[in-house]
Design an enzyme around this catalytic site. Sequence first.
Site, PDB file in Angstrom:
ATOM      1  N   ASP A  51      -1.022   7.197  -9.008  1.00  0.00           N
ATOM      2  CA  ASP A  51      -1.844   6.082  -9.481  1.00  0.00           C
ATOM      3  C   ASP A  51      -3.308   6.503  -9.582  1.00  0.00           C
ATOM      4  O   ASP A  51      -4.025   6.079 -10.491  1.00  0.00           O
ATOM      5  CB  ASP A  51      -1.721   4.883  -8.534  1.00  0.00           C
ATOM      6  CG  ASP A  51      -0.398   4.160  -8.721  1.00  0.00           C
ATOM      7  OD1 ASP A  51       0.189   4.262  -9.815  1.00  0.00           O
ATOM      8  OD2 ASP A  51       0.051   3.509  -7.761  1.00  0.00           O
ATOM      9  N   ASN A 165      -7.564  -3.958  -1.875  1.00  0.00           N
ATOM     10  CA  ASN A 165      -7.557  -5.395  -1.595  1.00  0.00           C
ATOM     11  C   ASN A 165      -6.453  -5.790  -0.618  1.00  0.00           C
ATOM     12  O   ASN A 165      -6.644  -6.631   0.252  1.00  0.00           O
ATOM     13  CB  ASN A 165      -7.395  -6.139  -2.928  1.00  0.00           C
ATOM     14  CG  ASN A 165      -7.112  -7.608  -2.752  1.00  0.00           C
ATOM     15  OD1 ASN A 165      -7.996  -8.386  -2.427  1.00  0.00           O
ATOM     16  ND2 ASN A 165      -5.849  -7.996  -2.946  1.00  0.00           N
TER      17      ASN A 165
HETATM   18  P1  NAP Z   1      -6.313   7.685  -2.442  1.00  0.00           P
HETATM   19  O1  NAP Z   1      -7.199   7.518  -1.271  1.00  0.00           O
HETATM   20  O2  NAP Z   1      -5.530   8.922  -2.564  1.00  0.00           O
HETATM   21  O3  NAP Z   1      -5.333   6.432  -2.670  1.00  0.00           O
HETATM   22  C1  NAP Z   1      -4.961   5.534  -1.800  1.00  0.00           C
HETATM   23  C2  NAP Z   1      -3.545   5.071  -2.135  1.00  0.00           C
HETATM   24  O4  NAP Z   1      -3.629   3.924  -3.008  1.00  0.00           O
HETATM   25  C3  NAP Z   1      -2.668   6.082  -2.839  1.00  0.00           C
HETATM   26  O5  NAP Z   1      -1.399   6.031  -2.226  1.00  0.00           O
HETATM   27  C4  NAP Z   1      -2.618   5.575  -4.262  1.00  0.00           C
HETATM   28  O6  NAP Z   1      -1.422   5.934  -4.946  1.00  0.00           O
HETATM   29  C5  NAP Z   1      -2.642   4.099  -4.026  1.00  0.00           C
HETATM   30  N1  NAP Z   1      -3.021   3.236  -5.149  1.00  0.00           N
HETATM   31  C6  NAP Z   1      -3.949   3.443  -6.116  1.00  0.00           C
HETATM   32  N2  NAP Z   1      -3.995   2.382  -6.947  1.00  0.00           N
HETATM   33  C7  NAP Z   1      -3.063   1.494  -6.497  1.00  0.00           C
HETATM   34  C8  NAP Z   1      -2.631   0.209  -6.936  1.00  0.00           C
HETATM   35  N3  NAP Z   1      -3.182  -0.379  -7.998  1.00  0.00           N
HETATM   36  N4  NAP Z   1      -1.672  -0.418  -6.228  1.00  0.00           N
HETATM   37  C9  NAP Z   1      -1.113   0.145  -5.136  1.00  0.00           C
HETATM   38  N5  NAP Z   1      -1.480   1.356  -4.672  1.00  0.00           N
HETATM   39  C10 NAP Z   1      -2.449   2.015  -5.348  1.00  0.00           C
HETATM   40  O7  NAP Z   1      -7.226   7.528  -3.752  1.00  0.00           O
HETATM   41  P2  NAP Z   1      -6.701   7.386  -5.231  1.00  0.00           P
HETATM   42  O8  NAP Z   1      -5.299   7.846  -5.359  1.00  0.00           O
HETATM   43  O9  NAP Z   1      -7.738   7.997  -6.093  1.00  0.00           O
HETATM   44  O10 NAP Z   1      -6.698   5.791  -5.458  1.00  0.00           O
HETATM   45  C11 NAP Z   1      -7.882   5.075  -5.525  1.00  0.00           C
HETATM   46  C12 NAP Z   1      -7.673   3.740  -4.920  1.00  0.00           C
HETATM   47  O11 NAP Z   1      -7.448   3.842  -3.535  1.00  0.00           O
HETATM   48  C13 NAP Z   1      -8.877   2.847  -5.014  1.00  0.00           C
HETATM   49  O12 NAP Z   1      -9.001   2.264  -6.294  1.00  0.00           O
HETATM   50  C14 NAP Z   1      -8.589   1.836  -3.915  1.00  0.00           C
HETATM   51  O13 NAP Z   1      -7.851   0.729  -4.408  1.00  0.00           O
HETATM   52  C15 NAP Z   1      -7.720   2.587  -2.951  1.00  0.00           C
HETATM   53  N6  NAP Z   1      -8.376   2.687  -1.651  1.00  0.00           N
HETATM   54  C16 NAP Z   1      -7.799   2.051  -0.614  1.00  0.00           C
HETATM   55  C17 NAP Z   1      -8.405   2.043   0.624  1.00  0.00           C
HETATM   56  C18 NAP Z   1      -7.729   1.315   1.727  1.00  0.00           C
HETATM   57  O14 NAP Z   1      -6.657   0.739   1.501  1.00  0.00           O
HETATM   58  N7  NAP Z   1      -8.308   1.275   2.920  1.00  0.00           N
HETATM   59  C19 NAP Z   1      -9.616   2.701   0.815  1.00  0.00           C
HETATM   60  C20 NAP Z   1     -10.191   3.351  -0.275  1.00  0.00           C
HETATM   61  C21 NAP Z   1      -9.566   3.342  -1.514  1.00  0.00           C
HETATM   62  P3  NAP Z   1      -1.136   7.450  -5.443  1.00  0.00           P
HETATM   63  O15 NAP Z   1      -0.772   8.214  -4.231  1.00  0.00           O
HETATM   64  O16 NAP Z   1      -0.002   7.277  -6.405  1.00  0.00           O
HETATM   65  O17 NAP Z   1      -2.378   7.982  -6.114  1.00  0.00           O
END
Ligand code: NAP
Length: 265
Positions: A51, A165
């Site tokens: 993603d 979120n």
């Molecule tokens: P990452 O830190 O590697 O990703 C965090 C996880 O979120 C990965 O497992 C990613 O999937 C998953 N993900 C991304 N978009 C999603 C969605 N729309 N619905 C469900 N899961 C989703 O960083 P990244 O892969 O570049 O993803 C960026 C996203 O991470 C940001 O947009 C934000 O939403 C999220 N994030 C979450 C947190 C938290 O939950 N505490 C903190 C920072 C960022 P994949 O492994 O397939 O890439």
Amino acid sequence: MSERKNIHFFYRKGSQFEEQIIRLKNLAIDNGFTLVEQADNANIIASIGGDGTFLQAVRQTGFREDALYVGVSTGQLGFYCDFDIEDISGMIDAMLNEQVEVRRYPTIKVNMENDASFYCLNECSIRSGIIKTLSLDLYIDDLFFERFKGDGMIISTPTGSTAYNKSLDGAIVDPKLPCMQISEVASINNNHYRTLGSSFILSDSRSLDIRLVNEGNNFPIIAMDNEALSIREPGSINIRLSDKRIKTVKLKDNSFWHKVKRSFL
Ligand code: NAP
Ligand code: MN
């Protein structure tokens, strides 16, 4: 050859899946697709990765409304990836089939005071870049709503509702509802500081303004999906739902709610 079949593959060079990617490209050519190096010339943009890669593919190709984005997963099927790199024939079938359904995902638009603007497919996040808290004033349309003090705020799209979120106990939102959800990251709530405390959802006709309250912390980290900007003193940040929608392929029995069930239940 129909120019509707120009395809651009987006992936990290040196990917361990290089061999499968070559097979995928050859299969695309065998099925009448033309590979294009420049994403600008493509009608189909295929992201290969997770993603996170899909978010980058959309961002780096400029949130094209006239292109169809296709997510090909190299691991678990995620929220933006409908295909598996191991199931190449399924992907070609779906793309050749003119009857395949297209779904459109809402995006949000972020306007900075200096006129710079950005789109987000997952969320815009504003977080303190230092150990001190961040103070933000929130306005909904012209109404002063609350003064937030804490780690930050996340403004997510419906498809972003399952990402950051969700970790903040926000609700999962059906992408058929064009709206944005505001969730707090560790707000301070006491007799001096008071915020709503729960996530809230704004309709597509609302506008949200966020103003940094200068209390010595003017180093917020502002991120658009998985891309951070380094902006000092950003001034007022306006966030609203954009008219732009991201088109992706919708496979049978793979609705948003199928994905939610598959991922979380
Ligand atoms: P990452 O830190 O590697 O990703 C965090 C996880 O979120 C990965 O497992 C990613 O999937 C998953 N993900 C991304 N978009 C999603 C969605 N729309 N619905 C469900 N899961 C989703 O960083 P990244 O892969 O570049 O993803 C960026 C996203 O991470 C940001 O947009 C934000 O939403 C999220 N994030 C979450 C947190 C938290 O939950 N505490 C903190 C920072 C960022 P994949 O492994 O397939 O890439
Ligand atoms: Mn990732």
